[in-house]
Design an enzyme around this catalytic site. Structure first.
Site, PDB file in Angstrom:
ATOM      1  CE  LYS B  80     -54.626  47.009 -35.140  1.00  0.00           C
ATOM      2  NZ  LYS B  80     -54.485  45.655 -34.540  1.00  0.00           N
ATOM      3  CB  SER B 155     -50.803  45.195 -34.506  1.00  0.00           C
ATOM      4  OG  SER B 155     -52.104  44.635 -34.456  1.00  0.00           O
ATOM      5  CB  SER B 179     -52.869  42.827 -32.163  1.00  0.00           C
ATOM      6  OG  SER B 179     -51.746  42.379 -32.874  1.00  0.00           O
TER       7      SER B 179
END
Lengths: 39, 470
Positions: B80, B155, B179
């Site tokens: 990420k 996310s 997330s």
């Protein structure tokens, strides 16, 4: 006594928050107190 | 080895260790698959092909000399885009940080480097890690590889979609309200957030001081166990990181659930749940029972307060972190994000203090309700079937707000409670999209939660299925 849209949530949040009255001394201490045995 | 991208992280490492595949071959297989299919999925922000191939060549040379870097040697990973490497751009999925070059390194990345994982670059994510869907105005929405018009969960959208698409074996995500677990569930992979403070957050973009977690998404519980052992443990660079010793999580994966007691809370997690989700969840409980586990329905009245307080904490802390940018350049945020942040400034300080003050007592109350007589808690990861990107796009239609926020209803409570929680694939809904089973354990019980997930995966094949990317 988008931002506007987000704040439309607030009456609901206020109601939820006030509904907690009467229904409930640290988080770190609680984490350790409730630890998985052996860890 | 016919298709190296079909290997899980631990399988890829084993193939490398045994000399059945070179690190370079593993990386090249990933690069070829990304080149062929990521144009549709949009999981990658920055691909560091040359650096990854150089790292792979170095590992192959070392292995030829009898040296193995560590328990993740040869394993292709991406992360990420909020884990810092000094001097390299970390966009955090935003326009505001499109050119941000941090001066420090993420401890989690350094630990993965030391274990031999090969970092191939950075992944798409919700802007500043603040939506549960995978929408991103600045880098383009991330698409579910099982069915492209559907959302990936967020996310850590690129992490979930990329692992599911077999672009790489594993990825770091972050989890403040679900997330990691949401994209794991929605994309059909396995993900874990540890006990609050189990993994160092040094060199990681902050969202909520109280509830941010670093953790992996991978194919299997075993993969997650190995990665968690590598990245967990106290870090002098993060004074909040837990000093508890890190156990060998893989050693706990015995597959034996005899004597294990599973609690299923009757409140909160099934409110408005889709029938297909409930059926999938009940079927997964039968798998655990067949392995020897006992399942009990329990009452957890504390969940009502937990569900309210978690929203207060996350909103206020995110709004605080973003206050300066919100003053100076609010229009550089997507509307759905600035709208959420504005709400944080209107929450009374007394509410925030109350929400934090109640956290310890509510953790103890929840443990009395759910874990006094049981070892783990099981819930569906989502109450609903996977929605489409269009159905959850607030910027296009503000009426989608309720559906958008409902996605994370079942994951958020465990961030407030700080409990280690795994999401693993448990089937597909009637539209062919994955569903997830969520397992939570007591603080520092990562091994217990992973043991249950691994036992489930020994008797099911959901985690081994791959989307057909034409």
């Amino acid at each position: 006594a988008a931002a506007a849209r987000a704040l439309e949530d607030f009456p609901a949040l206020i109601r939820e928050f006030e509904a907690l009255r009467g229904t409930i001394p640290t988080f770190e201490a609680a984490l350790r107190a409730e630890k998985e045995p052996g860890t | 080895m016919s298709d190296l991208t079909a290997l899980s992280a631990t399988e890829a490492h084993d193939a490398f260790r045994k000399g059945e595949a070179t690190a370079e071959a593993l990386v090249r297989a990933s690069l070829v698959r990304i080149d062929a299919h990521d144009g549709k999925v949009n999981s990658v922000i920055r691909l560091d092909s040359d650096a990854a191939l150089e790292a792979a060549a170095a590992q192959d040379k070392a292995r030829a000399a009898g040296i193995l870097a560590g328990p993740l040697a040869g394993v292709p990973m991406m992360h990420k885009d909020m884990y810092y490497r000094a001097g390299k751009v970390s966009t955090c999925g935003s326009a505001i940080r499109r050119d941000f070059r941090p001066e420090r390194n993420s401890t989690a990345l350094l630990r993965l480097d030391a274990a031999g994982a090969i970092d191939m670059g950075t992944l798409n994510m919700a802007e500043f890690a603040q939506n549960p869907t995978g929408h991103n105005r600045h880098f383009g929405d991330c698409h579910n590889p099982w069915n492209l018009p559907y959302c990936t969960g967020g996310s850590s959208s690129g992490s979930g979609a990329g692992v599911a698409a077999r672009f790489f074996a594993a990825a770091l995500g972050s989890d403040t309200g679900g997330s990691i677990r949401l994209p794991a569930s929605i994309c059909g992979v396995t993900g874990i957030k540890g006990t609050q403070t189990r993994v160092s957050r040094a060199g990681v973009m902050p969202l909520s001081f109280s509830m941010d977690n670093v953790g992996p998404l991978a194919r299997t519980a075993r993969d997650c166990a190995r990665i968690m052992r590598v990245i967990s443990g106290h870090d002098p660079a993060d004074a909040t990181s837990a000093p508890e010793p890190v156990p060998d999580y893989e050693a706990a994966l015995t597959g034996d659930l005899r004597g294990l007691s599973v609690a299923v809370p009757q409140e909160w997690f099934f409110e408005g749940a889709d029938d297909v989700v409930v059926k999938g969840f009940e079927a997964s409980l039968e798998v655990l029972k067949a392995r020897g586990a006992k399942v009990s329905r329990v009452s957890c009245p504390s969940l009502r307060a937990i569900g309210t307080y978690v929203a207060v904490v996350s909103r206020v802390e995110a709004a605080t972190i973003h206050a300066q940018w919100m003053r100076e350049r609010a229009d550089d945020y997507a509307k759905h994000l600035s709208g959420r942040l504005y709400g944080g400034y209107a929450i009374p300080g007394t509410w925030y203090v109350e929400a934090l003050s109640a956290r310890g007592p509510l953790l103890r109350q929840f443990c009395r309700e759910a874990l006094a007589e049981h070892h783990v808690v099981a819930t569906p990861s989502l109450r609903m079937r996977v929605p489409t990107l269009a159905e959850t796009d607030i910027d296009a239609d503000p009426a989608n707000w309720a559906r958008h926020m409902a996605i994370s209803a079942n994951t958020r409570p465990f961030n407030y409670l700080g409990l280690p929680t795994v999401s693993l694939p448990c089937g597909f809904d009637d539209r062919g999209l994955p569903m997830g089973l969520q397992i939570a354990a007591r603080p520092f019980g990562e091994g217990r939660a992973l043991m249950v997930a691994d036992a489930y995966q020994r008797d099911t094949g959901w985690h081994a299925r791959a989307p057909a990317l034409a």
